[in-house]
Enzyme design. Sequence first.
Site, PDB file in Angstrom:
ATOM      1  CE  LYS A   7       5.767  27.088   0.232  1.00  0.00           C
ATOM      2  NZ  LYS A   7       5.313  28.482   0.031  1.00  0.00           N
ATOM      3  CG  ASP A  67      23.689  31.346  -6.135  1.00  0.00           C
ATOM      4  OD1 ASP A  67      24.567  30.978  -5.321  1.00  0.00           O
ATOM      5  OD2 ASP A  67      23.680  31.004  -7.334  1.00  0.00           O
ATOM      6  CE1 TYR A 116      20.749  21.072  -2.602  1.00  0.00           C
ATOM      7  CE2 TYR A 116      22.892  20.428  -3.457  1.00  0.00           C
ATOM      8  CZ  TYR A 116      21.893  21.367  -3.328  1.00  0.00           C
ATOM      9  OH  TYR A 116      22.044  22.611  -3.889  1.00  0.00           O
ATOM     10  CG  ASP A 147      22.188  25.871  -4.047  1.00  0.00           C
ATOM     11  OD1 ASP A 147      23.317  26.373  -4.073  1.00  0.00           O
ATOM     12  OD2 ASP A 147      21.584  25.459  -5.064  1.00  0.00           O
ATOM     13  CG  ASP A 153       6.767  31.678  -0.189  1.00  0.00           C
ATOM     14  OD1 ASP A 153       7.073  31.577   1.016  1.00  0.00           O
ATOM     15  OD2 ASP A 153       5.613  31.457  -0.610  1.00  0.00           O
TER      16      ASP A 153
HETATM   17  C1  IPM Z   1      26.962  25.523  -3.967  1.00  0.00           C
HETATM   18  C2  IPM Z   1      26.798  24.921  -5.339  1.00  0.00           C
HETATM   19  C3  IPM Z   1      26.640  23.406  -5.225  1.00  0.00           C
HETATM   20  C4  IPM Z   1      25.382  23.121  -4.430  1.00  0.00           C
HETATM   21  C5  IPM Z   1      26.626  22.660  -6.579  1.00  0.00           C
HETATM   22  C6  IPM Z   1      27.854  22.955  -7.393  1.00  0.00           C
HETATM   23  C7  IPM Z   1      26.445  21.170  -6.398  1.00  0.00           C
HETATM   24  O1  IPM Z   1      25.748  25.513  -6.017  1.00  0.00           O
HETATM   25  O2  IPM Z   1      27.893  25.127  -3.245  1.00  0.00           O
HETATM   26  O3  IPM Z   1      26.163  26.390  -3.608  1.00  0.00           O
HETATM   27  O4  IPM Z   1      24.282  23.070  -4.986  1.00  0.00           O
HETATM   28  O5  IPM Z   1      25.495  22.922  -3.214  1.00  0.00           O
HETATM   29 MG    MG Z   2      24.879  27.152  -5.036  1.00  0.00          MG
END
Ligand code: IPM
Ligand code: MG
Length: 365
Positions: free
Chosen positions: A189, A249, A142, A245, A221
């Site tokens: 990793k 999710d 990032y 990240d 993974d």
């Molecule tokens: C999160 C989001 C952000 C990230 C994006 C919007 C830049 O996906 O906070 O998880 O990747 O950190």
């Molecule tokens: Mg995210």
Amino acid sequence: MKKKIIILPGDGIGKEVTAEGKRVLEKIAEIFDHTFEFEEAVIGHDAIESTGQSLPDETLSKLRNCDAILFGAVGHPKYDNDPTLKVRPEQGLLKMRKELGLYANLRPIRLFDELLESSSIKAEILRGADILFFRELTGDVYFGEKGRKDDGRTAYDVMIYHRYEIERIAHKAFQAACTRKRKVTSVDKANVLESSRLWRETVQEISKQYADVTLEHLFVDSAAMKLIQNPRSFDVILTGNLFGDILTDEASQIAGSMGMLASASVGDTVGLYEPIHGSAHDITGKGIANPLASILSVALLLDISFGLKEEADTVIKAVEQTLKAGFRTVDIANPKTVKEKIVNTQTMGNCVLKQLSMINEPISQ
Ligand code: IPM
Ligand code: MG
């Protein structure tokens, strides 16, 4: 208690859900006799439109002078579909994290029993799962060097970690594990990446200071697979920015929906609280967004930034009661259940406010 909170709604459904989070803060102030002073600021697409900057200087200086930040989301499809645009809403979020030194992102995977059947994962696999992610937030690909060469035909993003960055987030993860089931799973990793080998080496060293916490290492993974296969085997998960990240999710499905996951970003100064979901322009303006991630972010804010544990627990309890009463936004609705009442964003907020008043009736009398 007197505190100043900046409300940063951002883009898309960020505005809709943050409005409900703010109402919960107001209600908590009223019930527990606190004074919360609010100020709004712009970030993301809206900020670019009005100032040309994704994180205007004025916003940043407000953020430096407050006690906590409640943030919604940033993003706009216009940018997703045009990779050539140089100023992008997400840059505002990344700059905010970096400028405020918010290196630790806590993402609790809290599974409410009422939502066991709403997940796409089987209830018997999920029951009892309780995971706390520590995602490193100001390093990795990032923030590593990035660019193009060969006339734009080659692009790179450097995955880079410094030892001190790994040490400080590892300490936070181990400290949290001490108050939980005393297990840290560090995800990297290391079979491929040098930055992951430094990660693993550093985490192993830090772990020596926490002798009663079990440390395990997983490759990312394999971690992605095990999260779904056996979510109960995890307690605290410690990982880098990009892996965190992606895995969070995925892990949101354990909680039933992205619309349920709150997060806290902390470092050395002010704390930032936000749902993990994005701006979701596909449902913006329809009033169907789930505000519970923002409301649960408020609980984290009260607990972590203000030390108001009772108030935080009250918010969580109110969310639980709301779910028990059968209220659902569409994302957490279970098609098999007829007892559920499908509500919109604001009504869900109203339900939580009502529960807050009910829970606290005896205290305020
Ligand atoms: C999160 C989001 C952000 C990230 C994006 C919007 C830049 O996906 O906070 O998880 O990747 O950190
Ligand atoms: Mg995210």
